[in-house]
Design an enzyme around this catalytic site. Structure first.
Site, PDB file in Angstrom:
ATOM      1  N   ASP A 145       2.924  11.440  -9.920  1.00 58.26           N
ATOM      2  CA  ASP A 145       4.123  11.352 -10.524  1.00 58.26           C
ATOM      3  C   ASP A 145       4.289  12.704 -11.239  1.00 58.26           C
ATOM      4  OD1 ASP A 145       4.548   9.129  -9.605  1.00 58.26           O
ATOM      5  OD2 ASP A 145       4.603   7.906 -11.453  1.00 58.26           O
ATOM      6  N   ASP A 162       0.901  -1.194  -0.010  1.00 58.55           N
ATOM      7  CA  ASP A 162       0.189  -0.083  -0.003  1.00 58.55           C
ATOM      8  C   ASP A 162       0.996   1.371   0.056  1.00 58.55           C
ATOM      9  OD1 ASP A 162      -2.597   0.923  -0.247  1.00 58.55           O
ATOM     10  OD2 ASP A 162      -2.463   1.897   2.048  1.00 58.55           O
TER      11      ASP A 162
END
Length: 232
Positions: free
Chosen positions: A156, A72
């Site tokens: 990102d 996770d």
């Protein structure tokens, strides 16, 4: 030592291949959920990355009767008190797109000077009876005021990694793997995997004995890193 089977708790073939590359030189057969029938969905209602990773790993291990590895991860922004954190994938709503999550993050940081952030990844490797090994890694960076780059996913394009002078979305997959939170956690797992395999075989022996199945391995419950495994 006989080959162990390790199930990666994902149907994402890219993720399972990435993890498999770190373990390819060890006597372990890496599988993922595509190799099995349907299993119940995990409700990720834990309060931490570790809790959610453990829930995914343990459910997979118990349903399939095999050791399972889950992860996770998410983004923590200092000025937002650690948000979006465990809600990173659904920051802008349950079915939010990456673009929507990025837009909400930029709005939340509008006019904010402190844009320090970090990605966190937790790996949990669980056996069916409950014990697990946990690996955690971080990558520090800053949030830009506008996205840059076309690679990657999630946050990102906004996450700038200063040592490379690039956002994660401007890096190649190989570049990102060397410095990312997941890459660092996987490298830690890789460095210890000989001992992890011994732990897995010992746990398998223990569980076989409990079920009345003969096994010639020594039984031990010790974490190979010198601390007790996480128990359910």
């Amino acid at each position: 030592m006989e080959h162990a089977i390790l199930v990666i708790a994902t149907r994402n073939k890219g993720k399972s291949r990435e993890i498999g590359k770190y373990l390819e030189h060890f006597p372990v057969e890496v599988r993922d959920l595509n190799d099995f029938g349907p299993i119940p969905e995990v409700v990720e209602d834990g309060a931490t990355f570790e809790e959610n990773a453990y829930k995914k790993a343990l459910l997979t291990a118990r349903v399939l009767g095999l050791p399972a590895l889950a992860d996770d991860s998410g983004l923590e922004v200092a000025a937002l008190g650690g948000a979006p954190g465990i809600h990173s994938a659904r920051y802008a709503g349950p079915d939010a797109s990456d673009a929507a999550n990025n837009e909400k993050l930029l709005a939340a940081l509008s006019g904010v000077e402190d844009r320090a952030a970090r990605f966190c990844c937790v790996l949990s490797l669980a056996v069916p009876s409950g014990p697990a090994l946990t690996y955690e890694a971080f990558c520090e960076g800053t949030i830009l005021t506008a996205p840059r780059g076309d690679n990657g996913f999630g946050y990102d394009p906004l996450f700038h990694y200063a040592p490379a002078g690039k956002t994660f979305a401007e890096m190649s997959l190989d570049e990102k793997a060397k410095v990312s939170h997941r890459g660092r956690a996987l490298l830690e797992l890789q460095r210890e995997f000989d001992q992890v395999l011994k732990w897995l075989h010992a746990r398998t022996a223990d569980e076989n004995l409990r079920r009345g199945v003969g096994h010639d391995m020594c039984v031990t419950g010790e974490d190979p890193r010198g601390t007790e495994p996480k128990m359910e």
